[in-house]
Design an enzyme around this catalytic site. Structure first.
Site, short mmCIF file in Angstrom:
data_model
loop_
_atom_site.label_atom_id
_atom_site.label_comp_id
_atom_site.label_asym_id
_atom_site.label_seq_id
_atom_site.Cartn_x
_atom_site.Cartn_y
_atom_site.Cartn_z
N LYS A 103 -3.26 1.71 -3.56
CA LYS A 103 -2.82 0.81 -4.47
C LYS A 103 -3.96 -0.18 -5.38
CE LYS A 103 1.85 -0.10 -3.35
NZ LYS A 103 2.78 -1.01 -2.80
N LYS A 105 3.77 11.89 -4.75
CA LYS A 105 5.07 11.75 -4.26
C LYS A 105 5.91 11.10 -5.29
CE LYS A 105 4.93 7.09 -2.43
NZ LYS A 105 5.26 6.01 -1.70
N LYS A 138 8.83 5.20 -8.22
CA LYS A 138 9.22 4.11 -9.17
C LYS A 138 8.21 4.01 -10.24
CE LYS A 138 11.32 1.49 -5.77
NZ LYS A 138 11.15 0.19 -4.74
P1 AMP Z 1 9.96 1.24 -1.22
O1 AMP Z 1 10.73 1.33 -2.69
O2 AMP Z 1 8.45 1.70 -1.77
O3 AMP Z 1 9.86 -0.06 -0.72
O4 AMP Z 1 10.37 2.43 -0.42
C1 AMP Z 1 11.45 2.04 0.35
C2 AMP Z 1 11.79 3.34 1.36
O5 AMP Z 1 11.83 4.67 0.84
C3 AMP Z 1 10.66 3.50 2.33
O6 AMP Z 1 11.15 3.81 3.66
C4 AMP Z 1 9.87 4.63 1.82
O7 AMP Z 1 9.08 5.29 2.75
C5 AMP Z 1 10.89 5.51 1.12
N1 AMP Z 1 10.27 6.14 0.19
C6 AMP Z 1 9.75 5.79 -1.06
N2 AMP Z 1 9.41 7.03 -1.87
C7 AMP Z 1 9.59 8.04 -1.06
C8 AMP Z 1 9.63 9.39 -1.34
N3 AMP Z 1 9.07 9.97 -2.70
N4 AMP Z 1 9.64 10.33 -0.39
C9 AMP Z 1 10.49 9.94 0.75
N5 AMP Z 1 10.59 8.56 1.11
C10 AMP Z 1 10.04 7.71 0.09
#
Ligand code: AMP
Ligand code: TRP
Length: 340
Positions: A116, A203, A206
């Site tokens: 990041k 990956k 968002k």
């Molecule tokens: P975040 O939106 O970054 O807070 O992620 C929320 C949850 O979604 C966390 O448990 C992340 O590990 C999971 N996550 C986010 N992006 C991915 C992805 N591309 N594949 C699998 N899990 C994801």
């Protein structure tokens, strides 16, 4: 309600933009399954979100969006506690104490920070650097046993375990012995990392500037079909064994999305589709996605028109989380010797 016999589950999602299939398969789907026989707390981690500047109006609406997605995906507020992190001030308080437990050398190893911050290391917020301590505070504040997350959070979970262990050791003569349970991650294998539809080595995220790289909850059926039909593949046919997927990240990704949505093993999906055209596979994949996303989308639209229902659930969640964490925080202050 807290049930002493059940294991405590904690997880969180950042309100930083439209949630996508990666969040669903990597995390939220698991949250729903766990609530049947665990004591679950599902948090909307807005304090984590502001480690990177957020437009305050967008942040407020993203918080409610994550809450709606939790509910629409099947998290049941009668079984689980849904709440917003910043409404429970003990998260910040414990994170300060953990700032004083975590070693700088541990934080320096965090790959998410390195990714990041990139080349801009001197100029990112100090909150981004201590982000994992706040995450550890979220988890430990409720004495959580299990943490369902996507694969990208594995390292943060390992750090949380180290922090818990160090706290227990540092204060072992003052009531800290075995005080924090050492939490275990729950990471789904097939869907632990959903990749971008445009580049199978990145990956699904968002923050990718192209919305074509991800399936979002609010995508219409037509848009889902379009995104899948444009999803990158390669000129070779669908293989018949898993090893052949290793060098074909985009195909691997689409097959594993199919397998998690259908609840089938990757080998079974390959058996069904090997040698077939991608057009046929993509048609079935779109159908499967629509089958999963359409009911969630319909519920999101309904919740959009019923904000008072949503606010009521969040308020009840805050009350429950406050009740539990204030008792725990009191014990923590006492162990550390804070106050008088
Ligand atoms: P975040 O939106 O970054 O807070 O992620 C929320 C949850 O979604 C966390 O448990 C992340 O590990 C999971 N996550 C986010 N992006 C991915 C992805 N591309 N594949 C699998 N899990 C994801
Ligand atoms: N860091 C997690 C993410 O980006 C979100 C998060 C914050 C979290 N606190 C947590 C996940 C506690 C699990 C438990 O995905």
């Amino acid at each position: 309600m807290q049930d002493k016999k059940k294991k405590i589950v904690f997880s969180g999602v950042q309100p930083t933009g439209a949630l996508h299939l990666g969040n669903y398969l990597g995390a939220i789907k698991n949250f729903v399954d766990l609530q049947e026989d665990h004591d679950c707390l599902y948090c909307i981690v807005d304090l984590h979100a502001v480690t990177v500047w957020q437009n305050p109006n967008d942040l407020k609406s993203n918080i409610l969006d994550v809450a709606s997605i939790y509910l629409a995906s099947g998290i049941d507020p009668k079984k689980s506690t849904i709440f917003v992190q910043s409404t429970v001030p003990y998260h910040s308080e414990l994170s300060w104490i953990l700032n004083c437990v975590t070693r700088i050398g541990w934080l320096n190893r965090m790959t998410q920070f390195k990714e990041k911050a990139g080349k801009n290391r001197e100029n990112v917020s100090s909150g981004l650097y201590t982000y994992p301590n706040l995450m550890a505070a979220d988890i430990l504040l409720y004495f959580s046993d299990l943490v369902p997350v996507g694969d990208d959070q594995k390292q943060h979970l390992e750090l949380t375990r180290d922090i818990a262990q160090k706290f227990n050791n540092d204060y072992s003569d003052f009531g800290g012995k075995d005080f924090f349970p050492i939490p275990n991650p729950i990471i789904m294998d097939e869907s632990s990392r959903v990749m971008s539809l445009r580049d199978g080595t990145k990956k699904m995220s968002k923050s990718d500037p192209s919305a074509m790289s991800r399936i979002e909850f609010k995508d219409s059926n037509d848009l889902i079909v379009k995104k899948i039909s444009k999803a990158k593949t390669d000129p070779l046919p669908i293989p018949n064994n898993v090893n052949d997927l290793e060098t074909r990240p985009e195909v691997h990704n689409l097959i594993s999305i199919f397998s998690s949505l259908a609840g089938l093993k990757i080998t079974t999906v390959l058996n069904d589709y090997s040698g077939k055209q991608f057009s046929e596979f993509k048609k079935d994949l779109s159908d499967l996605l629509i089958e999963n996303i359409e009911p969630i989308r319909d519920e999101l639209i309904r919740l959009d028109n019923d904000h008072s229902f949503l606010l009521d659930i969040l308020e009840k969640g805050t009350n429950e989380a406050m009740k539990r964490s204030s008792l725990n925080m009191k014990k923590i202050r006492d162990i550390v010797g804070l106050g008088y």
